[in-house]
Write an enzyme that holds these catalytic residues in place. Sequence first.
Site, PDB file in Angstrom:
ATOM      1  N   ASP A  67       0.831  -1.209   0.000  1.00  9.40           N
ATOM      2  CA  ASP A  67       0.000   0.000   0.000  1.00  9.40           C
ATOM      3  C   ASP A  67       0.861   1.254   0.000  1.00  9.40           C
ATOM      4  OD1 ASP A  67       0.916  -0.457   2.577  1.00  9.40           O
ATOM      5  OD2 ASP A  67      -1.049  -0.825   3.429  1.00  9.40           O
ATOM      6  N   ASN A 136      -7.460  -2.600  14.511  1.00  7.89           N
ATOM      7  CA  ASN A 136      -8.872  -2.812  14.141  1.00  7.89           C
ATOM      8  C   ASN A 136      -9.038  -4.013  13.215  1.00  7.89           C
ATOM      9  OD1 ASN A 136      -7.839  -1.927  11.724  1.00  7.89           O
ATOM     10  ND2 ASN A 136      -9.217  -0.195  11.476  1.00  7.89           N
TER      11      ASN A 136
HETATM   12  C1  F6R Z   1       1.429  -1.177   6.197  1.00  4.05           C
HETATM   13  C2  F6R Z   1       0.112  -1.794   6.297  1.00  4.05           C
HETATM   14  C3  F6R Z   1      -0.673  -1.770   7.553  1.00  4.05           C
HETATM   15  C4  F6R Z   1       0.167  -2.073   8.792  1.00  4.05           C
HETATM   16  C5  F6R Z   1      -0.698  -2.032  10.041  1.00  4.05           C
HETATM   17  C6  F6R Z   1       0.123  -2.252  11.299  1.00  4.05           C
HETATM   18  O1  F6R Z   1       1.983  -1.354   4.917  1.00  4.05           O
HETATM   19  O2  F6R Z   1      -0.360  -2.293   5.320  1.00  4.05           O
HETATM   20  O3  F6R Z   1      -1.720  -2.719   7.456  1.00  4.05           O
HETATM   21  O4  F6R Z   1       0.753  -3.354   8.651  1.00  4.05           O
HETATM   22  O5  F6R Z   1      -1.335  -0.789  10.133  1.00  4.05           O
HETATM   23  O6  F6R Z   1       0.992  -1.179  11.471  1.00  4.05           O
HETATM   24  P1  F6R Z   1       2.118  -1.195  12.594  1.00  4.05           P
HETATM   25  O7  F6R Z   1       3.066  -2.279  12.205  1.00  4.05           O
HETATM   26  O8  F6R Z   1       2.755   0.157  12.506  1.00  4.05           O
HETATM   27  O9  F6R Z   1       1.433  -1.469  13.890  1.00  4.05           O
END
Ligand code: F6R
Length: 245
Positions: A67, A136
Site C-alpha cells: 500500500d 482494528n
Molecule cells: C502497512 C500496512 C498496515 C500495517 C498495520 C500495522 O503497509 O499495510 O496494514 O501493517 O497498520 O501497522 P504497525 O506495524 O505500525 O502497527
Amino acid sequence: MKIIVSADYIEMSRLAAAHLARLIRENPKIVLGLPTGSTPLGMYRNLVEMHKQSKLSFKGVTSFNLDEYIGLRPGHKNSYRYYMYENFFKHVDILEHNINIPDGNSEDLEQECIDYEKKISDAGGIDLMILGLGSNGHIGFNEPADHFPVATHVTELDESTIQANARFFDSIDQVPRLSITMGIGSIMRCRQILLLASGKAKARAIGAALEGPVTPKLPASILQFHPDVTVILDADAASQLTRLL
Ligand code: F6R
C-alpha cells in the site's frame, strides 16, 4: 495455519527474517509482497544484517509493496516509498527495476490500481506476502467494511488508523485520508502468507482474526481461509488466543 509465539519483538523479528531468508534461498527469484509500519522494522534490520554479512542476496527478488498513501509529495518522509528505501532497499542489492510500490501521486489513480494488479500477474503472482495487522483488524489498508475488496483499490483510512498513524506525523491533520492498497482478493491470491504482530495493542485483533468468525468487519479473519499462512507473534500479541495454544 501455523502459529509461532515468540518471547518478544526481537525474537519475532529474527524468526520472520529467518523465514524469509529460507524462502529466498529456496527460490532466489521469489516475488514478495511487503508491508511497512512499525512491526516489520526489526525484520528488515535483520535482513539487512544478513545481507551485509554476505549471507543473503536480493538480486533476483521482485517486490510489491502492499500500500501507499495518496497525496504525499514524492520523497515525503512519511511516504511508504521513503520508508522502504530508508529501512530496506538502499541497504541491500535488490535491483531498482524489480521494486514495485503503488504510485499515490498518479494522475489517474483508478488506472494505477489496474496497472498494479497487472504488474503482479505479469510477475507470475506473489509467492510470499508479509503482513502486519491493524489493531482494528485491517491488513494492508483494507479497513473493516461490509465486503472484502477484490483487487488493488483506492480506499479511505479508518478514523482509528488515522489516529494510530498520527504518531509518524507532526499533527493528525497531516495524515492522509486516502491510500492505494492491494485488496483482500490480491492478498488471498498470494501463494504463502506470513502475518506478524507484536504488542498488547494487537492482542484483541489477533484473537478475533485467528479464532473468531470470518467477517469483513475484521478483514484479517479471511486469512483463516488461506491454505498456507504462518503467523509469528510475540507473547503480548498472542495473549488473547485460547483455542490454538
Ligand atoms: C502497512 C500496512 C498496515 C500495517 C498495520 C500495522 O503497509 O499495510 O496494514 O501493517 O497498520 O501497522 P504497525 O506495524 O505500525 O502497527
